[in-house]
Design an enzyme around this catalytic site. Sequence first.
Site, mmCIF file in Angstrom:
data_model
loop_
_atom_site.group_PDB
_atom_site.id
_atom_site.type_symbol
_atom_site.label_atom_id
_atom_site.label_comp_id
_atom_site.label_asym_id
_atom_site.label_seq_id
_atom_site.Cartn_x
_atom_site.Cartn_y
_atom_site.Cartn_z
ATOM 1 N N GLN A 103 0.836 -1.097 -0.161
ATOM 2 C CA GLN A 103 0.042 0.039 0.103
ATOM 3 C C GLN A 103 0.854 1.387 0.164
ATOM 4 O O GLN A 103 0.324 2.464 -0.251
ATOM 5 C CB GLN A 103 -0.877 0.089 1.337
ATOM 6 N N ASP A 106 6.306 4.742 -1.117
ATOM 7 C CA ASP A 106 7.517 5.264 -1.046
ATOM 8 C C ASP A 106 8.687 4.622 -1.589
ATOM 9 O O ASP A 106 9.722 4.861 -1.887
ATOM 10 C CB ASP A 106 7.933 5.173 0.489
ATOM 11 N N HIS A 121 -1.215 1.174 -4.206
ATOM 12 C CA HIS A 121 -1.688 2.750 -4.200
ATOM 13 C C HIS A 121 -0.768 3.745 -4.979
ATOM 14 O O HIS A 121 -0.738 4.927 -4.694
ATOM 15 C CB HIS A 121 -1.768 3.063 -2.734
ATOM 16 N N CYS A 149 1.227 20.310 -17.354
ATOM 17 C CA CYS A 149 1.311 19.412 -18.265
ATOM 18 C C CYS A 149 1.773 19.926 -19.441
ATOM 19 O O CYS A 149 1.424 20.634 -19.997
ATOM 20 C CB CYS A 149 0.065 18.351 -18.582
ATOM 21 N N ASN A 215 2.528 -6.358 13.723
ATOM 22 C CA ASN A 215 2.025 -5.038 13.855
ATOM 23 C C ASN A 215 2.371 -4.701 15.385
ATOM 24 O O ASN A 215 2.754 -5.677 16.165
ATOM 25 C CB ASN A 215 0.663 -5.033 13.657
HETATM 26 C C1 BV8 Z 1 -11.739 2.444 -3.632
HETATM 27 C C2 BV8 Z 1 -2.299 7.113 -1.157
HETATM 28 C C3 BV8 Z 1 -13.347 2.162 -5.207
HETATM 29 C C4 BV8 Z 1 -2.327 8.512 -0.890
HETATM 30 C C5 BV8 Z 1 -3.740 5.878 -0.003
HETATM 31 C C6 BV8 Z 1 -14.988 -0.618 0.937
HETATM 32 C C7 BV8 Z 1 -14.768 -1.034 -0.226
HETATM 33 C C8 BV8 Z 1 -14.072 -0.255 -1.115
HETATM 34 C C9 BV8 Z 1 -13.924 1.006 -0.830
HETATM 35 C C10 BV8 Z 1 -14.234 1.409 0.252
HETATM 36 C C11 BV8 Z 1 -14.967 0.740 1.227
HETATM 37 N N1 BV8 Z 1 -15.167 1.420 2.449
HETATM 38 C C12 BV8 Z 1 -14.346 2.649 2.395
HETATM 39 C C13 BV8 Z 1 -14.055 2.714 1.138
HETATM 40 C C14 BV8 Z 1 -13.521 4.043 0.557
HETATM 41 C C15 BV8 Z 1 -11.753 3.963 0.864
HETATM 42 C C16 BV8 Z 1 -11.535 3.590 2.464
HETATM 43 O O1 BV8 Z 1 -10.859 2.507 2.609
HETATM 44 N N2 BV8 Z 1 -11.615 4.518 3.155
HETATM 45 C C17 BV8 Z 1 -11.173 3.877 4.656
HETATM 46 C C18 BV8 Z 1 -10.522 5.318 5.318
HETATM 47 C C19 BV8 Z 1 -12.390 3.507 5.268
HETATM 48 N N3 BV8 Z 1 -11.251 3.410 -0.308
HETATM 49 C C20 BV8 Z 1 -10.799 3.980 -1.336
HETATM 50 O O2 BV8 Z 1 -11.453 5.117 -1.467
HETATM 51 C C21 BV8 Z 1 -10.009 3.439 -2.062
HETATM 52 N N4 BV8 Z 1 -10.712 3.320 -3.507
HETATM 53 O O3 BV8 Z 1 -11.951 1.517 -3.102
HETATM 54 O O4 BV8 Z 1 -12.090 2.661 -5.025
HETATM 55 C C22 BV8 Z 1 -14.573 3.322 -4.680
HETATM 56 C C23 BV8 Z 1 -14.489 4.420 -5.353
HETATM 57 C C24 BV8 Z 1 -15.339 5.442 -4.810
HETATM 58 C C25 BV8 Z 1 -16.010 5.058 -3.595
HETATM 59 C C26 BV8 Z 1 -16.128 3.901 -3.027
HETATM 60 C C27 BV8 Z 1 -15.205 2.987 -3.344
HETATM 61 C C28 BV8 Z 1 -8.461 4.020 -2.294
HETATM 62 C C29 BV8 Z 1 -7.778 3.613 -1.123
HETATM 63 C C30 BV8 Z 1 -6.337 4.286 -1.416
HETATM 64 C C31 BV8 Z 1 -6.138 5.476 -0.750
HETATM 65 N N5 BV8 Z 1 -4.755 6.026 -0.724
HETATM 66 N N6 BV8 Z 1 -2.463 6.325 0.060
HETATM 67 C C32 BV8 Z 1 -1.381 8.786 0.224
HETATM 68 O O5 BV8 Z 1 -0.485 8.224 0.742
HETATM 69 O O6 BV8 Z 1 -1.867 9.971 0.669
HETATM 70 S S1 BV8 Z 1 -4.378 5.171 1.455
HETATM 71 C C33 BV8 Z 1 -3.319 5.283 2.685
HETATM 72 O O7 BV8 Z 1 -3.574 4.358 3.688
HETATM 73 C C34 BV8 Z 1 -1.949 4.733 2.536
HETATM 74 O O8 BV8 Z 1 -1.678 4.157 1.061
HETATM 75 C C35 BV8 Z 1 -1.658 3.555 3.427
HETATM 76 O O9 BV8 Z 1 -0.701 2.582 2.997
HETATM 77 C C36 BV8 Z 1 -2.901 3.016 3.608
HETATM 78 C C37 BV8 Z 1 -3.168 2.208 4.753
HETATM 79 O O10 BV8 Z 1 -2.406 2.699 5.939
HETATM 80 P P1 BV8 Z 1 -1.392 1.857 6.510
HETATM 81 O O11 BV8 Z 1 -0.499 1.515 5.667
HETATM 82 O O12 BV8 Z 1 -1.904 0.659 7.078
HETATM 83 O O13 BV8 Z 1 -0.886 2.781 7.811
HETATM 84 P P2 BV8 Z 1 -1.667 3.095 8.956
HETATM 85 O O14 BV8 Z 1 -0.813 4.241 9.529
HETATM 86 O O15 BV8 Z 1 -2.858 3.063 8.982
HETATM 87 O O16 BV8 Z 1 -1.011 1.920 9.983
HETATM 88 C C38 BV8 Z 1 0.269 1.639 10.012
HETATM 89 C C39 BV8 Z 1 0.230 0.212 11.176
HETATM 90 O O17 BV8 Z 1 1.725 0.021 11.293
HETATM 91 C C40 BV8 Z 1 -0.151 0.399 12.355
HETATM 92 O O18 BV8 Z 1 -1.060 -0.584 12.622
HETATM 93 C C41 BV8 Z 1 0.968 0.539 13.188
HETATM 94 O O19 BV8 Z 1 0.602 0.005 14.785
HETATM 95 C C42 BV8 Z 1 1.980 -0.376 12.778
HETATM 96 N N7 BV8 Z 1 3.229 -0.110 12.727
HETATM 97 C C43 BV8 Z 1 4.041 1.184 12.955
HETATM 98 N N8 BV8 Z 1 5.330 1.085 13.128
HETATM 99 C C44 BV8 Z 1 5.422 -0.192 13.054
HETATM 100 C C45 BV8 Z 1 4.114 -0.896 12.523
HETATM 101 N N9 BV8 Z 1 4.265 -2.285 12.370
HETATM 102 C C46 BV8 Z 1 5.253 -2.970 12.538
HETATM 103 N N10 BV8 Z 1 6.420 -2.376 12.616
HETATM 104 C C47 BV8 Z 1 6.462 -1.153 12.970
HETATM 105 N N11 BV8 Z 1 7.849 -0.703 13.203
#
Ligand code: BV8
Length: 251
Positions: A103, A106, A121, A149, A215
């Site tokens: 996801q 980077d 992503h 562009c 995690n």
């Molecule tokens: C889409 C790029 C169709 C930009 C990102 C159900 C089905 C389909 C869609 C949806 C759905 N429900 C809701 C949706 C809509 C939405 C969504 O999911 N919303 C969420 C907030 C509920 N999804 C979408 O819009 C997707 N498109 O489905 O198209 C559609 C179209 C229209 C309408 C509906 C559907 C597109 C999603 C992509 C968004 N772009 N990134 C940018 O970077 O700004 S998402 C972003 O979040 C990043 O890509 C990131 O990678 C991703 C997920 O986050 P995580 O990587 O998990 O990071 P996070 O900080 O959350 O967690 C880190 C974890 O690591 C933590 O648990 C922590 O404890 C742990 N950690 C920390 N340090 C360590 C560690 N673990 C191990 N070692 C460590 N050292």
Amino acid sequence: MSEEFPQTLLDTLRRAQRITVLTGAGISAESGLPTFRDKLTGLWAHYRPEDLSTPDAFRRDPRLVWEWFATHRAAMTAAAPNPAHHALVRMEAVVPQFTLLTQNIDGLHQRADNRRVVELHGNIARTKCFVEDLPVDTWDETGDVPPRCPRCGGLLRPDVVWFGELLPEQALATASAAAKQCDVFFSIGTSGIVEPAASLAYRALSRGATVVLINLDVVNDASRQLYKINAPAGQVLPALVEAAWPTAAAL
Ligand code: BV8
């Protein structure tokens, strides 16, 4: 070192012919990059994703969105792969069918030299035209922010998937197949909130794969099919790869 891990897990990994790995921002945390949802340090602790990572946000304030991503592009370019990334390179070298889904935007998996990386992503190092939705590699620096562009004069944007945008069709198809057909599915450093990536682990589990969650917000647990390891990926992944495939450690 291997006494840290259940023997059932090590045996399962050694037998596995097909391993799929899904990574999130947590795997890059030990490269110094902030994650999204961690309290305080998370990028989105200070901003709401809908204010920055959506087409509407870009239409509302293209300069803010371009500059926010430019800041993160600089940090991501300066970051280096950490031991977790390198451990996945060693895992890929010893597993017959290995697929790495990320996801992250980077590019650190590619810089660590993993070969089969599927970017769900997009990638912050790539830029595209907001109007044409086509890649742009070079443009004139006229002082416009965002730049324009060279083909159509439209605004440029990072080639990443924003909320409300579809994931790249081929990447999603590859990811779905890799989740369904694997013997072991790793989910590393992701909060499992963002769809459709978040459903991949459940799809693997429902098809009988062994799932390993690494995690910082899980409680350690080991059941027949689901292992939860609460540890920094940069520490636990090298140890797990060494314990499961001692020959890989020498690579
Ligand atoms: C889409 C790029 C169709 C930009 C990102 C159900 C089905 C389909 C869609 C949806 C759905 N429900 C809701 C949706 C809509 C939405 C969504 O999911 N919303 C969420 C907030 C509920 N999804 C979408 O819009 C997707 N498109 O489905 O198209 C559609 C179209 C229209 C309408 C509906 C559907 C597109 C999603 C992509 C968004 N772009 N990134 C940018 O970077 O700004 S998402 C972003 O979040 C990043 O890509 C990131 O990678 C991703 C997920 O986050 P995580 O990587 O998990 O990071 P996070 O900080 O959350 O967690 C880190 C974890 O690591 C933590 O648990 C922590 O404890 C742990 N950690 C920390 N340090 C360590 C560690 N673990 C191990 N070692 C460590 N050292």
